[in-house]
Scaffold this active site. Structure first.
Site, PDB file in Angstrom:
ATOM      1  N   GLY A 111      41.730  33.333  39.873  1.00 34.98           N
ATOM      2  CA  GLY A 111      41.012  32.687  38.774  1.00 34.98           C
ATOM      3  C   GLY A 111      39.496  32.580  39.018  1.00 34.98           C
TER       4      GLY A 111
ATOM      5  N   GLY B 120      35.311  30.694  37.722  1.00 29.99           N
ATOM      6  CA  GLY B 120      34.617  29.792  36.672  1.00 29.99           C
ATOM      7  C   GLY B 120      33.226  29.690  37.009  1.00 29.99           C
TER       8      GLY B 120
ATOM      9  N   VAL C  78      38.747  31.119  42.555  1.00 27.19           N
ATOM     10  CA  VAL C  78      40.041  30.679  43.151  1.00 27.19           C
ATOM     11  C   VAL C  78      40.980  31.591  43.782  1.00 27.19           C
ATOM     12  CG1 VAL C  78      41.870  29.251  42.607  1.00 27.19           C
ATOM     13  CG2 VAL C  78      39.911  28.935  41.335  1.00 27.19           C
TER      14      VAL C  78
ATOM     15  N   LYS D  59      40.131  27.125  46.213  1.00 30.51           N
ATOM     16  CA  LYS D  59      38.737  27.544  45.580  1.00 30.51           C
ATOM     17  C   LYS D  59      37.460  27.406  46.356  1.00 30.51           C
ATOM     18  CE  LYS D  59      36.119  26.112  41.487  1.00 30.51           C
ATOM     19  NZ  LYS D  59      35.987  25.154  40.128  1.00 30.51           N
TER      20      LYS D  59
ATOM     21  N   ASP E 104      34.509  19.481  31.938  1.00 34.88           N
ATOM     22  CA  ASP E 104      34.745  21.047  31.554  1.00 34.88           C
ATOM     23  C   ASP E 104      36.300  21.140  31.109  1.00 34.88           C
ATOM     24  OD1 ASP E 104      33.986  23.719  31.453  1.00 34.88           O
ATOM     25  OD2 ASP E 104      34.250  24.149  33.383  1.00 34.88           O
TER      26      ASP E 104
END
Length: 806
Positions: free
Chosen positions: A516, A518, A523, A537, A633
């Site tokens: 992942g 963002g 991550v 992360k 978020d």
């Protein structure tokens, strides 16, 4: 403390032996000289027997077998002797606790001519019953006379009350009571040696302002086995682990606070408490003192300047002055105590008054010991409160005023003040001495002596600096490799680990398996040395910032690491080494909500549970943490699902941590969040509150219901033609408005218009769940933040559907 042994079947048969004649009572006796003999509930959870509370001092109690946590005591204020004392049922059917074979300490005051039996139920209720031809009849039960604890299913009524223990080590009756008052409101009461007062709900609020009802005179409150508490005055709450069937107990603690304890991994954890600021409780520090609460250090009691503690082992006795209160006006002066409030017991009260007038009012009365000058919260005017007794002192930065303490002028002698010591103590009761600042007169010193002293000090400072510079140069390399050791020491006591960058690089195989990404970072999946699978992360450099922000990073990591909620992702550790900043979290098998929405793997029950679990977590962050936390978020990518599809909120890269007393400050330096999920406040530079998370939550729920993206999209009209792009919120509002105007105020008709048809075709329709979720969601995405509900209100609305369905 004595360790009790479980009774085996032969011993049970002995204790509960019945005579052959039904007209006589059973011969039951339990001796204090054999404390290992206990009465055991059938499920083994509870034990009842003699419990050691001091040297040769015993009480008869019920406790959890596994943890020895006491839940009920018969003779808490009259311990019995360790010799010849017993609990027995006499021939009249009375259960009697005798001390040293001489006199009765406690009894049930029951009578029966039939055979009686003493049974400890699986619920923890000790029952004395008699056997009749049609069954058994309860003569007495411990649930009807609680001490300081309620067990699940045990009712608090108008005829019962909880009374706290005196202290953590003294189980005798204390000063705090949980009762239904004369207005049918569940109330916490301080009943001290000299005064009594209510402190919860806040006494300055009338019942409806405290969201309590006075109309139900039945007065019943109960905690259910799943962790939900309900009361007839409409005070309801759920524990943070609500829904899990585990051992729980609601206890009125010695500090005057109500808490629910849940047993997790053989440890009692607080899953709810009534009061977050311990100093709100009356009488904790006694008279002539102040209480100060810090979320990290706990509660601290301090005597007022010029006062000393009366009893070094018990702060409830308060403090006493070390001077005589002056009689004449000209003999007095006042010491200002900023942010100190003394609640209640005023001689004189007047609003819209000057400081000088307030001071003169106190000087008029010989018995006036202090006065409080503060801004009234409702109209903004200054109010004056003169005090004859100084109780419930509370130091709080949010208090808009000060207390002025009256002391004699003769404390001053030739312009020099004597040192007055202020005694203080932490929660453990240890008393220490803290010197107050005072101004001293200075003796005349010659210029030569001054020059010689300053020259000597300068030489000494230069030598120290030289040694320090050499020492720093020798260890600089070591410090570079080891990272911020100070930060590690700061964080390690809270149970999570500081990893090195090389450890995490090896765990992720060189950061190769990305799971992942963002705005905050990427991550990766990794395997730690203890074989745990982790989500690691790696924060972007622009998020990390400069070196001087490292302390802020460590402080925020420390706070996040202390959070504990079943719907909040668990953090295992961090890395702060050079320019690298990494966070180590638990790995969740089912991935993110975004992935599951895309693959359409969630039925309506799962979606509803995800909505409820996420709402509980945000309510915890907003309202139950010691720090005020905004996530900033909330989106499907930041809601992860475990193997049972339970949601866990993740990614605090953009979160904002603030002091609870400073929630109204505008301290956001940049816009935070993801396009499509951001509240209008961000775009129009309005004050940022917890309602920005409420809005983002609503958008996520709309996405779950409709299957559509929250960003601008092409929408087809009724003829199937592509129309102008609109946002998801606008489209839903238009559908609701149009359907309501055409078909009337039917809640289902407009919901049916927005539901994703692929979900219906795959999983069918659950109308009540969809209606409830859609109704709550549309309230969350209101443009005006003040009309949006809080997250705790969202939880209540979603739970009310579950309660109705059950």
């Amino acid at each position: 403390m004595a360790v009790s042994l479980m009774l085996h079947v032969p011993l049970l048969l002995y204790l509960f032996f019945h005579s052959s004649s039904s007209s006589h009572n059973s011969r039951f006796s339990l001796s204090v000289e054999k404390p290992e003999y206990v009465i055991l509930s059938q499920n083994g959870v509870f034990s009842a027997g003699f419990y050691l509370v001091g040297e040769n001092a015993y009480v008869f109690s019920i406790w959890f077998t596994q943890t020895h946590a006491v839940v009920w005591t018969a003779n808490r204020d009259r311990p019995i002797n360790g010799k010849r004392s017993s609990l027995s049922i006499d021939r009249t059917g009375n259960l009697v606790l005798s001390d040293a074979g001489q006199y009765k300490v406690w009894s049930t005051d029951t009578t029966s001519s039939l055979s009686t039996q003493l049974i400890l139920n699986n619920s923890g209720n000790l029952v004395l019953c008699e056997h009749q031809s049609r069954g058994s009849k309860i003569l007495w039960q411990s649930f009807d006379s609680p001490t300081d604890t309620l067990l699940p299913g045990q009712q608090l009524t108008r005829y019962t009350k909880l009374v706290s223990a005196r202290s953590e080590t003294n189980n005798s009756s204390g000063f705090y009571k949980l009762i239904f008052d004369d207005e049918n409101v569940l109330t916490l009461l301080y009943d001290g040696r000299d005064v009594s007062s209510k402190y919860w709900p806040p006494p300055w609020l009338v019942s409806w302002e405290a969201e309590r009802s006075t109309y139900d005179s039945s007065r019943i409150a109960v905690l259910d086995p799943l962790g939900r508490f309900s009361s007839t005055d409409m005070y309801n709450f759920t524990t943070s682990d609500y829904g899990v069937l585990i051992q729980r107990r609601l206890k009125l603690d010695p500090d005057g606070n109500i808490r629910v304890y849940s047993l997790h991994n053989n440890q009692w954890e607080v899953t709810w408490q009534a009061i977050s600021d311990a100093c709100i409780v009356h009488g904790l520090c006694g008279a002539d003192s102040t209480c100060k609460y810090d979320p990290r250090e706990g509660r601290k009691c301090s005597c007022l300047p010029g006062y000393r503690v009366k009893n070094h082992s018990d702060w409830s006795y308060g403090c006493e002055p070390m001077f005589q209160l002056p009689r004449g006006r000209n003999e007095s002066t006042f010491i200002k105590l900023p942010y100190v409030e003394l609640y209640g017991y005023e001689f004189f009260h007047k609003k819209n008054i000057t400081y000088g007038e307030c001071e003169r009012e106190c000087l008029k009365d010989y018995e006036c010991k202090s006065f409080q000058y503060s801004i009234e919260s409702k109209d903004g005017l200054f109010g004056c409160y003169t005090k004859g007794v100084m109780l419930n002192g509370h130091h709080s930065p949010s208090f808009r005023g000060a207390t002025y303490l009256r002391v004699p002028k003769n404390l001053s002698n030739d312009g020099s003040f004597h040192t007055v010591e202020e005694e203080s103590a932490q929660e453990n009761g240890h008393v220490c001495l803290v010197k107050l600042e005072r101004v001293y007169s200075k003796r005349h010193v010659s210029s030569f002596v001054k020059f010689f002293l300053w020259f000597s000090v300068a030489i000494g400072v230069a030598e120290v600096l030289l040694i320090f510079i050499i020492w720093c140069s020798l260890i600089r390399t070591k410090h570079r490799s080891s990272g911020n050791q100070q930060g590690y020491n700061f964080l390690s006591p809270f149970g999570f680990k500081r990893f090195t960058y090389s450890e995490l690089k090896q765990a992720t195989k060189g950061f190769t398996e990305e799971i992942g990404r963002g705005s905050g970072g990427i991550v990766y999946k990794g395997a730690l040395v203890d074989q745990r699978i982790a989500a690691i992360k790696k924060l972007n450099n622009n998020i990390v910032g400069a070196k001087q922000e490292e302390r802020e990073f460590l402080a925020e990591v420390r706070i996040i690491g202390r959070l504990n909620h079943m719907n909040l992702i668990e953090m295992w550790g961090y890395c702060a080494e050079g320019k690298h900043r990494l966070l180590v979290y638990e790995y969740l098998e089912k991935g993110s909500l975004a992935e599951n929405l895309k693959s359409n793997t969630l039925d309506w029950t799962k979606r509803y549970n995800i909505a409820l679990g996420t709402a509980r977590c945000l309510a915890y962050l907003h309202e139950e943490c010691l720090e005020w936390i905004l996530h900033c978020d909330i989106k499907p990518h930041n809601i992860l699902l475990d193997s049972n599809y339970q949601p866990k909120v993740a990614d605090f890269g953009l979160s904002k941590l603030q002091n609870r007393h400073d929630q109204n400050s505008q301290s956001f330096s940049m816009i935070r969040g993801t396009r499509g999920y951001m509240a209008p406040e961000w775009l129009f530079n309005q004050k940022i509150t917890s309602k920005v998370d409420v809005y983002s939550y609503g958008i996520v729920m709309l996405e779950m219901i409709t299957g559509r993206s929250p960003t601008m999209m092409g929408i087809q009209n009724d003829e199937g033609e592509e129309t102008q792009s609109r946002s998801l919120v606008t489209w839903v509002r238009d559908k609701r408005k149009k359907t309501t105007s055409e078909e009337g105020p039917s809640s289902w008709s407009w919901v049916e218009q927005i539901i994703d048809t692929t979900i219906i075709s795959e999983y069918g329709v659950e109308k009540r769940k969809m209606e409830t979720l859609a109704k709550v969601t549309i309230e969350c995405v209101e443009e005006d933040r003040d009309t949006r509900p809080s997250m705790s209100q969202v939880v209540e609305m979603l739970q009310s559907h579950e309660d109705d369905a059950s």
